[in-house]
Design an enzyme around this catalytic site. Structure first.
Site, PDB file in Angstrom:
ATOM      1  CD  GLU A   1      -3.012   1.180   2.160  1.00 45.91           C
ATOM      2  OE1 GLU A   1      -3.403   0.075   2.581  1.00 45.91           O
ATOM      3  OE2 GLU A   1      -3.562   2.260   2.447  1.00 45.91           O
TER       4      GLU A   1
ATOM      5  CG  ASP B   1      -0.280  14.000  -1.324  1.00 50.85           C
ATOM      6  OD1 ASP B   1      -1.293  13.808  -0.617  1.00 50.85           O
ATOM      7  OD2 ASP B   1       0.879  13.977  -0.872  1.00 50.85           O
TER       8      ASP B   1
ATOM      9  CG  ASP C   1     -10.032  14.489  -4.187  1.00 56.63           C
ATOM     10  OD1 ASP C   1      -8.906  13.948  -4.269  1.00 56.63           O
ATOM     11  OD2 ASP C   1     -10.184  15.705  -3.975  1.00 56.63           O
TER      12      ASP C   1
ATOM     13  CG  ASP D   1       9.498   9.452  -3.829  1.00 54.86           C
ATOM     14  OD1 ASP D   1       8.688   8.687  -4.405  1.00 54.86           O
ATOM     15  OD2 ASP D   1       9.734  10.602  -4.201  1.00 54.86           O
TER      16      ASP D   1
ATOM     17  CE  LYS E   1      -3.311  26.657  -6.381  1.00 53.60           C
ATOM     18  NZ  LYS E   1      -2.561  27.119  -5.223  1.00 53.60           N
TER      19      LYS E   1
ATOM     20  CD  GLU F   1       2.913   8.325   4.368  1.00 51.48           C
ATOM     21  OE1 GLU F   1       1.829   7.896   3.976  1.00 51.48           O
ATOM     22  OE2 GLU F   1       3.336   9.464   4.067  1.00 51.48           O
TER      23      GLU F   1
END
Ligand SMILES: C[S@@+](CC[C@H](N)C(=O)[O-])C[C@H]1O[C@@H](n2cnc3c(N)ncnc32)[C@H](O)[C@@H]1O
Length: 190
Positions: A27, A101, A137, A79, A105, A52
């Site tokens: 994950e 994330d 999202d 990373d 923009k 993570e």
């Protein structure tokens, strides 16, 4: 005294991901969520690795794993991109990527970690029949992910605005509360 009292958070951390023959489930970006711990508890024969980039979140994760006494969970702090380059081909049974994330923009979109080259590495690390779950999202990211994973040769099994209960992470719940549309995709290498 039970075994779990001798289990330290630092024992959870790995410097590199080395498949050991067990089905390997990864994950990426678990954040503060504990979904992977629930999975690992129900599947003691699988090896579960969370990747993570945030040290604080990784440390908190390691404490939770040690407290739960889960010996089949590891954490890689860093990373995901260099890790993908090192993973042996066909070594991973599943990837889970929930709410990466989105860098919403336009000028930031280059920071999204799911791009053509990483999609190819994800596909190559998956074993035949292995699966990948991703949710976001951000509509622009949905389209980018669909395009690069298709190009990488993965098959889109389902796409939905509903998140199944087992994958309803903290971010999924947050978006649900504010009525934000999310997209959930399940991919397979076949
Ligand atoms: C929006 S949060 C989602 C957390 C969790 N998956 C959830 O759904 O509640 C994204 C997480 O990905 C982590 N992350 C961002 N970039 C990463 C990268 N390149 N490698 C590994 N983790 C990353 C962040 O630190 C953060 O915890």
């Amino acid at each position: 005294m039970t075994e779990q009292f001798h289990f330290e958070p630092r024992e959870v951390v790995v410097d590199r991901i080395e498949p050991d023959g067990r089905p390997l489930h990864i994950e990426v970006g678990f954040g503060k969520d504990v979904r992977i711990l629930r999975e690992a508890r129900h599947d003691p024969d699988g090896l579960y690795i969370g990747i993570e980039i945030s040290r604080k979140k990784a440390q908190s994760f390691c404490r939770k794993v040690a407290r739960a006494g889960l010996r089949n969970v590891r954490c890689y702090l860093g990373d995901v991109r260099p890790v993908l380059e090192e993973l042996p081909g066909g070594s991973v049974s599943s990837f889970t990527i929930l709410f990466p994330d989105p860098w919403p923009k336009r000028r930031q979109s280059k920071h999204r970690w799911i791009q053509g080259p990483t999609a190819a590495l994800l596909a190559s690390a998956l074993r035949e029949g292995g699966g990948l779950i991703v949710a976001t999202d951000h509509q622009g990211y949905v389209e980018q992910i669909r395009e690069v994973l298709c190009e990488a040769g993965l098959m889109l099994e389902c796409e939905s605005h509903e998140i199944p209960d087992e994958d309803r992470t903290l971010f999924a719940q947050r978006f649900e509360r504010v009525g934000e549309t999310v997209t959930y995709q399940r991919w397979r290498k076949s």
